[in-house]
Scaffold this active site. Structure first.
Site, short mmCIF file in Angstrom:
data_model
loop_
_atom_site.label_atom_id
_atom_site.label_comp_id
_atom_site.label_asym_id
_atom_site.label_seq_id
_atom_site.Cartn_x
_atom_site.Cartn_y
_atom_site.Cartn_z
N SER A 158 0.83 -1.21 0.00
CA SER A 158 0.00 0.00 0.00
C SER A 158 0.87 1.26 0.00
O SER A 158 1.62 1.49 -0.94
CB SER A 158 -0.97 -0.07 1.19
OG SER A 158 -2.01 0.88 1.05
N ASP A 235 -10.27 -5.46 -3.24
CA ASP A 235 -9.64 -4.46 -2.36
C ASP A 235 -10.50 -3.18 -2.41
O ASP A 235 -10.66 -2.57 -3.47
CB ASP A 235 -8.23 -4.18 -2.90
CG ASP A 235 -7.41 -3.23 -2.04
OD1 ASP A 235 -8.00 -2.32 -1.43
OD2 ASP A 235 -6.17 -3.38 -2.03
N HIS A 269 -7.41 -6.00 0.95
CA HIS A 269 -6.21 -5.17 1.17
C HIS A 269 -5.41 -5.63 2.39
O HIS A 269 -4.43 -5.00 2.75
CB HIS A 269 -6.67 -3.71 1.36
CG HIS A 269 -5.59 -2.68 1.18
ND1 HIS A 269 -5.01 -2.39 -0.04
CD2 HIS A 269 -4.97 -1.84 2.07
CE1 HIS A 269 -4.10 -1.44 0.10
NE2 HIS A 269 -4.04 -1.09 1.36
#
Length: 291
Positions: A158, A235, A269
């Site tokens: 991320s 996600d 995620h």
């Protein structure tokens, strides 16, 4: 006097050590010269490190994380032990700097350094995560552990995936390989990036581009860099247009930068997603680090 200074800058305090996968998962603390505060980082030492020098994979974590998330959730140690890799996982921001506003939001300030060197007050003195992870930390690691300084790679998730990509693209040849899970690929175009960059780097958007993987890829001219990216199809931040991988993929194919982009159906995620594909990423890095 100089030697004393450098020795104190290289001094580490061990916070924890646990035998793991035949090696040791450790956490250390040190006084950072870049960040002007005490910082913790995790280091996994594979069994191989007891007898010879090992390459290093740097892992950069995402928003809100510390050095703990990766070492407790990602399941990297067995694979790192098998391939003889040291894995270093720093924290995601300076800590305890008492800057006004540092703890107001989860996506800016504490736990959200975005791997940039801030140029704006009140952040510019401490928020220098880019220099920390590319300069200070590798020197510290190479001075204290059985590493081969010529062999390093970088990966992350991320915000940390963004960090990994920009570290590799901004420093041609420094990292042997790069990979990322659900990276923020085009921060100048997404809400997270726009918020962080305006705070740390100010209103001039051209200064933001120095820390944007998609922009950097467009002007990359260095040794071939093989990029591996895994992205969960389910996600929430992909659908919220925070990650924008398509923009990076388009530039990479135009520039003939080899990128393997895998959209993984059903995955989100979280670290459950990373745990599921961590072995592939470590294998990807081992191929280049052990070549």
């Amino acid at each position: 006097i100089r030697s004393l200074v450098s020795e104190s800058e290289m001094a580490l305090t061990q916070v924890s050590s646990n035998k793991c996968a035949g090696g040791f998962q450790k956490v250390f603390e040190h006084d950072s010269s870049e960040l002007k505060c005490k910082m913790k980082f995790a280091v996994y030492l594979p069994p191989k490190a007891e007898t010879e020098k090992c390459p290093v994979l740097y892992w950069l974590s995402g928003l809100t994380c510390t050095e703990q998330n990766f070492i407790t959730k990602a399941g990297s140690q067995l694979s790192a032990a098998e391939h003889g890799l040291i894995i270093v996982a720093p924290d995601t921001s300076p800590r305890g700097c008492n800057i006004e506003g540092e703890d107001e939001s989860w996506d800016f300030g504490t736990g959200a350094g975005f791997y940039v060197d801030a140029t704006q007050d009140p952040w510019k003195t401490n928020y220098r995560m880019y220099s920390y992870v590319t300069q200070e930390l590798p020197k510290l690691i190479n001075a204290n552990f059985p590493t081969d300084p010529e062999r390093m790679s970088v990966s992350g998730h991320s915000m940390g995936g963004h960090g990994a990509l920009i570290c590799a693209l901004k420093n041609p040849g420094k990292y042997k390989s790069v990979s990322a899970f659900a990276p923020i690929c085009n921060p100048v175009q997404c809400p997270w990036g726009q918020k962080a960059f305006s705070g740390y780097l100010g209103p001039d958007r051209s200064s933001w581009e120095a820390y944007d993987a998609t922009v950097l890829a467009a002007s990359y001219s260095g040794p071939q860099l093989d990029i591996l990216i895994d992205q969960g199809r389910d996600d929430q931040f992909l659908s919220a247009s925070q990650l924008l991988p398509d923009n990076l993929i388009a530039v990479c194919s135009e520039k003939k930068i080899p990128v393997v982009f895998r959209l993984q159906p059903g995955y989100d995620h979280s670290y459950y997603f990373m745990y599921s594909f961590m072995n592939d990423h470590i294998k990807h890095h081992a191929k280049y680090l052990n070549a």
